[in-house]
Design an enzyme around this catalytic site. Structure first.
Site, PDB file in Angstrom:
ATOM      1  N   LYS A  75       0.842  -1.208   0.000  1.00 40.01           N
ATOM      2  CA  LYS A  75       0.000   0.000   0.000  1.00 40.01           C
ATOM      3  C   LYS A  75       0.872   1.251   0.000  1.00 40.01           C
ATOM      4  O   LYS A  75       2.083   1.168   0.242  1.00 40.01           O
ATOM      5  CB  LYS A  75      -0.920  -0.018   1.217  1.00 40.01           C
ATOM      6  CG  LYS A  75      -0.174   0.102   2.536  1.00 40.01           C
ATOM      7  CD  LYS A  75      -1.078  -0.206   3.731  1.00 40.01           C
ATOM      8  CE  LYS A  75      -0.274  -0.097   5.005  1.00 40.01           C
ATOM      9  NZ  LYS A  75      -0.985  -0.649   6.161  1.00 40.01           N
ATOM     10  N   ARG A 120     -11.009   0.452  14.925  1.00 38.48           N
ATOM     11  CA  ARG A 120     -10.895   1.169  13.662  1.00 38.48           C
ATOM     12  C   ARG A 120     -11.860   0.437  12.741  1.00 38.48           C
ATOM     13  O   ARG A 120     -13.056   0.478  13.008  1.00 38.48           O
ATOM     14  CB  ARG A 120      -9.435   1.158  13.195  1.00 38.48           C
ATOM     15  CG  ARG A 120      -9.112   2.278  12.237  1.00 38.48           C
ATOM     16  CD  ARG A 120      -7.641   2.318  11.871  1.00 38.48           C
ATOM     17  NE  ARG A 120      -7.178   1.059  11.272  1.00 38.48           N
ATOM     18  CZ  ARG A 120      -5.949   0.877  10.775  1.00 38.48           C
ATOM     19  NH1 ARG A 120      -5.060   1.848  10.798  1.00 38.48           N
ATOM     20  NH2 ARG A 120      -5.600  -0.277  10.241  1.00 38.48           N
ATOM     21  N   HIS A 162      -6.425  -6.969  13.137  1.00 38.27           N
ATOM     22  CA  HIS A 162      -5.214  -6.130  13.100  1.00 38.27           C
ATOM     23  C   HIS A 162      -4.906  -5.677  14.522  1.00 38.27           C
ATOM     24  O   HIS A 162      -5.813  -5.287  15.254  1.00 38.27           O
ATOM     25  CB  HIS A 162      -5.477  -4.926  12.187  1.00 38.27           C
ATOM     26  CG  HIS A 162      -4.247  -4.170  11.790  1.00 38.27           C
ATOM     27  ND1 HIS A 162      -3.086  -4.778  11.365  1.00 38.27           N
ATOM     28  CD2 HIS A 162      -4.003  -2.837  11.734  1.00 38.27           C
ATOM     29  CE1 HIS A 162      -2.179  -3.839  11.070  1.00 38.27           C
ATOM     30  NE2 HIS A 162      -2.715  -2.658  11.302  1.00 38.27           N
ATOM     31  N   ARG A 212       1.097 -10.589   7.368  1.00 36.42           N
ATOM     32  CA  ARG A 212       1.015  -9.402   6.524  1.00 36.42           C
ATOM     33  C   ARG A 212       2.193  -8.456   6.752  1.00 36.42           C
ATOM     34  O   ARG A 212       2.034  -7.368   7.296  1.00 36.42           O
ATOM     35  CB  ARG A 212      -0.296  -8.641   6.804  1.00 36.42           C
ATOM     36  CG  ARG A 212      -1.567  -9.471   6.639  1.00 36.42           C
ATOM     37  CD  ARG A 212      -2.812  -8.591   6.710  1.00 36.42           C
ATOM     38  NE  ARG A 212      -2.890  -7.829   7.943  1.00 36.42           N
ATOM     39  CZ  ARG A 212      -3.533  -8.214   9.040  1.00 36.42           C
ATOM     40  NH1 ARG A 212      -4.192  -9.352   9.064  1.00 36.42           N
ATOM     41  NH2 ARG A 212      -3.528  -7.440  10.115  1.00 36.42           N
ATOM     42  N   TYR A 224      16.577  30.246   6.700  1.00 39.47           N
ATOM     43  CA  TYR A 224      15.410  30.941   7.251  1.00 39.47           C
ATOM     44  C   TYR A 224      15.435  30.977   8.774  1.00 39.47           C
ATOM     45  O   TYR A 224      15.760  29.984   9.415  1.00 39.47           O
ATOM     46  CB  TYR A 224      14.129  30.231   6.831  1.00 39.47           C
ATOM     47  CG  TYR A 224      13.831  30.347   5.352  1.00 39.47           C
ATOM     48  CD1 TYR A 224      13.561  31.587   4.776  1.00 39.47           C
ATOM     49  CD2 TYR A 224      13.809  29.217   4.553  1.00 39.47           C
ATOM     50  CE1 TYR A 224      13.280  31.683   3.421  1.00 39.47           C
ATOM     51  CE2 TYR A 224      13.521  29.308   3.203  1.00 39.47           C
ATOM     52  CZ  TYR A 224      13.259  30.545   2.640  1.00 39.47           C
ATOM     53  OH  TYR A 224      12.984  30.629   1.310  1.00 39.47           O
ATOM     54  N   CYS A 278      14.710  23.806   4.094  1.00 41.22           N
ATOM     55  CA  CYS A 278      13.902  24.644   3.209  1.00 41.22           C
ATOM     56  C   CYS A 278      13.043  23.767   2.301  1.00 41.22           C
ATOM     57  O   CYS A 278      13.126  22.542   2.357  1.00 41.22           O
ATOM     58  CB  CYS A 278      14.806  25.517   2.354  1.00 41.22           C
ATOM     59  SG  CYS A 278      16.031  26.439   3.300  1.00 41.22           S
ATOM     60  N   MET A 279      12.245  24.396   1.454  1.00 41.83           N
ATOM     61  CA  MET A 279      11.377  23.616   0.567  1.00 41.83           C
ATOM     62  C   MET A 279      12.207  22.722  -0.360  1.00 41.83           C
ATOM     63  O   MET A 279      11.871  21.548  -0.553  1.00 41.83           O
ATOM     64  CB  MET A 279      10.500  24.566  -0.261  1.00 41.83           C
ATOM     65  CG  MET A 279       9.442  23.846  -1.070  1.00 41.83           C
ATOM     66  SD  MET A 279       8.480  24.957  -2.114  1.00 41.83           S
ATOM     67  CE  MET A 279       7.524  25.875  -0.932  1.00 41.83           C
ATOM     68  N   ASP A 280      13.281  23.259  -0.887  1.00 39.18           N
ATOM     69  CA  ASP A 280      14.040  22.531  -1.917  1.00 39.18           C
ATOM     70  C   ASP A 280      15.486  22.260  -1.532  1.00 39.18           C
ATOM     71  O   ASP A 280      16.237  21.734  -2.346  1.00 39.18           O
ATOM     72  CB  ASP A 280      14.060  23.352  -3.214  1.00 39.18           C
ATOM     73  CG  ASP A 280      12.694  23.883  -3.561  1.00 39.18           C
ATOM     74  OD1 ASP A 280      11.759  23.067  -3.647  1.00 39.18           O
ATOM     75  OD2 ASP A 280      12.551  25.109  -3.704  1.00 39.18           O
TER      76      ASP A 280
HETATM   77  C1  LIG Z   1      -0.174  -1.628   6.772  1.00 34.48           C
HETATM   78  C2  LIG Z   1      -0.766  -2.875   7.246  1.00 34.48           C
HETATM   79  C3  LIG Z   1       0.037  -3.984   7.530  1.00 34.48           C
HETATM   80  C4  LIG Z   1       1.546  -3.956   7.471  1.00 34.48           C
HETATM   81  O1  LIG Z   1       2.046  -3.301   8.601  1.00 34.48           O
HETATM   82  P1  LIG Z   1       3.627  -3.272   8.929  1.00 34.48           P
HETATM   83  O2  LIG Z   1       3.669  -2.767  10.308  1.00 34.48           O
HETATM   84  O3  LIG Z   1       4.220  -2.312   7.948  1.00 34.48           O
HETATM   85  O4  LIG Z   1       4.118  -4.644   8.755  1.00 34.48           O
HETATM   86  C5  LIG Z   1      -0.584  -5.156   7.895  1.00 34.48           C
HETATM   87  N1  LIG Z   1      -1.932  -5.225   7.999  1.00 34.48           N
HETATM   88  C6  LIG Z   1      -2.734  -4.177   7.751  1.00 34.48           C
HETATM   89  C7  LIG Z   1      -4.208  -4.322   7.892  1.00 34.48           C
HETATM   90  C8  LIG Z   1      -2.184  -2.960   7.388  1.00 34.48           C
HETATM   91  O5  LIG Z   1      -2.984  -1.919   7.147  1.00 34.48           O
END
Ligand SMILES: *Cc1c(COP(=O)(O)O)cnc(C)c1O
Length: 381
Positions: free
Chosen positions: A44, A142, A171, A227, A270, A317-319
């Protein structure tokens, strides 16, 4: 044309990390005949800033059969890049247009009764059966069906004619915090929820719960799939340690564009926040907060120039940012390592995050879109 500041993405390191994680998962003894858990590769947020298309294809080449992204749009991008593996969408779908699920052959997460009805309606319209992953909220509050209400909320979903339960997941809120009791509480609630789902007559193929931290922390939560996100990119979630041999995948490299001497009492950048206390040499580096570098690096971070640490001084700075290179004999054109290794030294993402009070996930996700990603190894198909 390539700007002087680039992100190098080492796809061989990524593939090696994937394989090492898979090996780690197969080391633990399982019940007789039970296969080792396998990773769901989390790509993601543009693969944590590394570039979703290239990363996903490299992972697929390394053997990943299931990838996960945040929303339908990310899934569509992966399909457009030629990814053939199954793609799970983590996010809530209640306010999304769902046609993309069917166009992209994506696997939705169903995490609310409203999403269940919306996906059922869309699946009926497309005359398709949709396999989905059911998300259970075991305490994070969540997304997910509440763990303590499943007998009331699940029957309608399980009876949906066009939906097929493929997996159940949850999760963890505190997998990276060994002192929190929430991890254990969520673990036992998930096991209870799994038994209830089975009692309702459902037989999911997979159960999964573990993010990177949970993988490292407790093999009891590996279930059928895990995951990993951060671990794939070669970064161990703080404060945990890991015995998996991982290699950082991304480095952020620039070049000195100007070097200048300052007299004692003079200021730079700055806000005049940096004052030279002695004759000082500074280098100007063309990367700033528009590239995702945090303002808090000023006075707290360092970059590597000529194999040595040059503290970042003045305001980011920005850049541009400014490094104190007094005594380093730096010149325009010198390589600057903002994240990564140079000589014997390395500035890793964990170190940068802790210097500025952030987390590694945020550091890599924020590497800006202006920065070109250069991929070190071609993906073999
Ligand atoms: C982002 C995410 C993960 C991975 O998390 P890490 O801490 O980067 O391993 C696993 N499960 C879900 C639902 C997530 O949103």
């Amino acid at each position: 044309m390539t700007r002087p500041t680039v992100a190098r993405v080492d796809l061989r390191a990524l593939q090696s990390n994937y394989r090492r994680i898979a090996e780690f998962l197969s080391r633990e003894p399982r019940a007789a005949g039970a296969p080792a858990p396998r990773p769901i590769a989390v790509v993601k947020a543009n693969a944590y800033g590394h570039g979703a298309s290239q990363v996903a294809r490299a992972l697929e080449d390394a053997g990943a059969d299931l990838l996960a992204c945040a929303d339908i749009e990310e899934g569509a991008q992966l399909r457009a890049a030629g990814v053939r593996a199954e793609i799970l969408v983590f996010g809530a779908l209640s306010v999304s247009s769902l046609d993309g699920l069917f166009d992209g052959r994506l696997t939705p997460t169903i995490s609310t009764p409203g999403a269940a009805r919306a996906v059922q309606t869309a699946a009926a319209k497309h005359r398709q059966q949709v396999a989905y992953h059911l998300k259970i909220d075991t305490g994070m509050n969540r997304l997910g069906f509440r763990f303590d209400n499943l007998r009331r909320t699940l029957p309608e979903l399980l009876a949906s004619p066009n939906l097929r339960l493929d997996a159940v997941y949850t999760h963890f809120a505190t997998a990276d915090d060994p002192a929190s009791e929430w991890f254990e509480r969520q673990r036992t609630r998930f096991i209870t929820a799994l038994a209830e789902i089975e009692a309702l007559g459902a037989t999911p193929r997979y159960r999964h719960a573990a993010n990177s931290a949970a993988i490292l922390r407790d093999s009891r939560v590996w279930f059928d799939r895990v995951r990993p996100g951060l671990l794939l990119y070669g970064i161990v979630p703080p404060p945990l340690a890991s015995t998996i041999e991982l290699t950082p995948v991304i480095s952020l490299i620039s070049r000195v564009v100007a070097v200048k001497g300052m007299r004692p009492g003079e200021v730079s950048s700055y806000g005049a926040r940096f004052t030279a206390e002695r004759p000082t040499t500074i280098a100007i580096v063309p990367a700033g907060y528009a590239d995702g570098l945090d303002l808090r690096l000023a006075g707290r971070g360092a970059v590597l120039i000529r194999g040595r640490r040059a503290p970042t001084v003045g305001s980011v700075c920005m850049d541009m940012l400014i490094a104190d290179v007094t005594g380093l004999d730096a010149s325009p054109g010198d390589e600057v390592v903002i994240i990564g290794a140079q000589g014997e030294d390395r500035i890793d993402v964990r170190e940068m995050a802790s210097a500025i009070g952030s987390i590694p996930w945020e550091i890599v996700c924020r590497i800006g879109s202006r920065i070109e990603r250069l991929y070190d190894a071609p993906v073999t198909q």
